[in-house]
Design a protein around this motif. Structure first.
Motif, PDB file in Angstrom:
ATOM      1  N   ALA A   1       0.889  -1.216  -0.264  1.00  0.00           N
ATOM      2  CA  ALA A   1       0.025  -0.262   0.000  1.00  0.00           C
ATOM      3  C   ALA A   1       0.787   1.275   0.014  1.00  0.00           C
ATOM      4  O   ALA A   1       0.287   2.390  -0.179  1.00  0.00           O
TER       5      ALA A   1
ATOM      6  N   SER B   1       0.898   3.531  -3.120  1.00  0.00           N
ATOM      7  CA  SER B   1      -0.501   4.318  -3.401  1.00  0.00           C
ATOM      8  C   SER B   1      -0.485   5.413  -2.367  1.00  0.00           C
ATOM      9  O   SER B   1      -0.823   6.527  -2.862  1.00  0.00           O
TER      10      SER B   1
ATOM     11  N   VAL C   1      -6.240   0.566   0.456  1.00  0.00           N
ATOM     12  CA  VAL C   1      -5.653  -0.345  -0.097  1.00  0.00           C
ATOM     13  C   VAL C   1      -4.837  -1.279   0.656  1.00  0.00           C
ATOM     14  O   VAL C   1      -3.939  -0.984   1.584  1.00  0.00           O
TER      15      VAL C   1
ATOM     16  N   LEU D   1      -8.400  -0.003  -4.175  1.00  0.00           N
ATOM     17  CA  LEU D   1      -7.368  -0.488  -5.234  1.00  0.00           C
ATOM     18  C   LEU D   1      -7.430  -2.072  -5.111  1.00  0.00           C
ATOM     19  O   LEU D   1      -6.885  -2.348  -3.803  1.00  0.00           O
TER      20      LEU D   1
ATOM     21  N   VAL E   1      -9.499  -0.546  -9.666  1.00  0.00           N
ATOM     22  CA  VAL E   1      -9.972   0.550  -8.856  1.00  0.00           C
ATOM     23  C   VAL E   1     -11.371   0.671  -8.939  1.00  0.00           C
ATOM     24  O   VAL E   1     -11.983   0.851  -9.838  1.00  0.00           O
TER      25      VAL E   1
ATOM     26  N   ALA F   1      -0.797   2.040  -8.091  1.00  0.00           N
ATOM     27  CA  ALA F   1      -0.700   3.583  -7.473  1.00  0.00           C
ATOM     28  C   ALA F   1      -1.000   4.639  -8.686  1.00  0.00           C
ATOM     29  O   ALA F   1      -1.554   5.606  -8.353  1.00  0.00           O
TER      30      ALA F   1
ATOM     31  N   LEU G   1      -4.751   4.544  -9.197  1.00  0.00           N
ATOM     32  CA  LEU G   1      -5.241   5.009  -8.424  1.00  0.00           C
ATOM     33  C   LEU G   1      -5.414   6.574  -8.365  1.00  0.00           C
ATOM     34  O   LEU G   1      -6.435   7.230  -8.048  1.00  0.00           O
TER      35      LEU G   1
END
Length: 305
Positions: free
Chosen positions: A12, A15, A83, A104, A133, A171, A174
């Motif tokens: 994560a 992101s 995430v 995500l 997403v 990422a 997103l």
């Protein structure tokens, strides 16, 4: 946009970094610090550690209960982004941000809904995966999708390596999704097709069936590496199989491990595989050949009947 971000593991972090560059992250929600390693040192999640480096407020919560909900609602965020947080978002928190929550997910939905999409795709021998997403709803990973991107699975990639690749790709997607929501141009489309599911892996999922074909054994090894880890049993003790590869050696019976020149090989239901690195119970990781030499040059792994 003013965002609240929820995430916990290393996957994560890209992101969080991308959103912090492009938007205003009001706070980061992550699971509480937990004991890690042999010494059980209390350690924050990778997301908590990176948030601290970025100077972002952190809310530690193992579940989004009433107290966590109150703290998040007080942020006045326009959008929630999640995430791999490791917990469920339910009402009234689900509807608290003006634009709701987006998630995500590391698969091409509706394929592999659940906690282990990357691992299960590898175990199943898939050659293609991707990221999605979608808008968070109460049903598991079932909300409408705003961004989706396909990605090929590199030859020999483990779950850990593939997840790193998808984390970077995700990422980017997103941020594109958040930009579109902010601009009012986001289009959410309902998922189509029959869903498949990817439940969380357990230690038992890491057991390799050496009576299966070599491609099937390698696929499972890739899917469970590094977590929960691949293993097989010798003399009643579990041996971790840290590195496994194809071998051109002569066939040996399933589960039979022997030295072939300088390499350690193990038989499967088809071709043998090379045991490049193993970790016997209570010992350090070592080359497979060294382990076998210490056993007199051979070992018999238990094979499912």
């Amino acid at each position: 946009m003013r965002i609240v971000f929820a995430g916990s593991p290393a996957a994560a972090v890209p992101s969080l970094e991308a959103l912090a560059r492009a938007h205003e992250v009001a706070a980061v929600v992550t699971r509480a610090a937990s004991p890690q390693g042999r010494r059980r040192v209390l350690t924050p999640t990778p997301v908590a550690a990176r948030a601290a480096e970025l100077g972002l407020p952190v809310i530690e919560a193992d579940r989004l209960d009433a107290a966590a909900t109150t703290a998040i609602e007080a942020l006045g965020a326009e959008l929630g982004v999640i995430v791999a947080y490791g917990g469920l978002v339910r009402e009234p928190l689900l509807s608290a941000p003006a634009h709701g929550w987006i998630n995500l997910h590391f698969s091409l939905l509706p394929n592999y809904r659940g906690a282990a999409p990357v691992q299960r795709a590898l175990i199943d021998g898939r050659g293609v995966t991707g990221v999605s997403v979608f808008r968070l709803v109460e049903a598991l990973d079932a909300g409408p999708v705003v961004r989706m991107r396909e990605a090929g699975i590199p030859e020999g990639a483990t779950a850990g390596a593939l997840l790193e690749q998808l984390a970077e790709l995700g990422a980017h997607e997103l941020v594109e999704a958040v930009d579109a929501i902010e601009a009012g141009t986001a289009v959410f489309e309902e998922q189509t097709g029959a869903p498949s599911f990817a439940p969380k892996l357990t230690l038992a999922d890491g057991a390799l069936d050496l009576a299966a074909t070599a491609p099937a054994v390698l696929a499972r090894w890739r899917g469970v590496t590094p977590e929960p880890g691949a293993h097989a049993v010798v003399d009643g003790e579990r041996v971790k199989l840290l590195a496994l590869a194809r071998s051109g050696a002569e066939p040996v019976p399933p589960g039979c491990a022997v030295l072939a020149g300088r390499a350690a090989i193990v038989g499967t239901g088809s071709a043998p595989l090379e045991l490049r690195e193993v970790q016997p119970a209570g010992r350090r990781p070592m080359p497979g050949a060294d382990w076998l030499r210490g056993r007199g040059g051979s070992a018999d792994f238990e094979v499912a009947s």
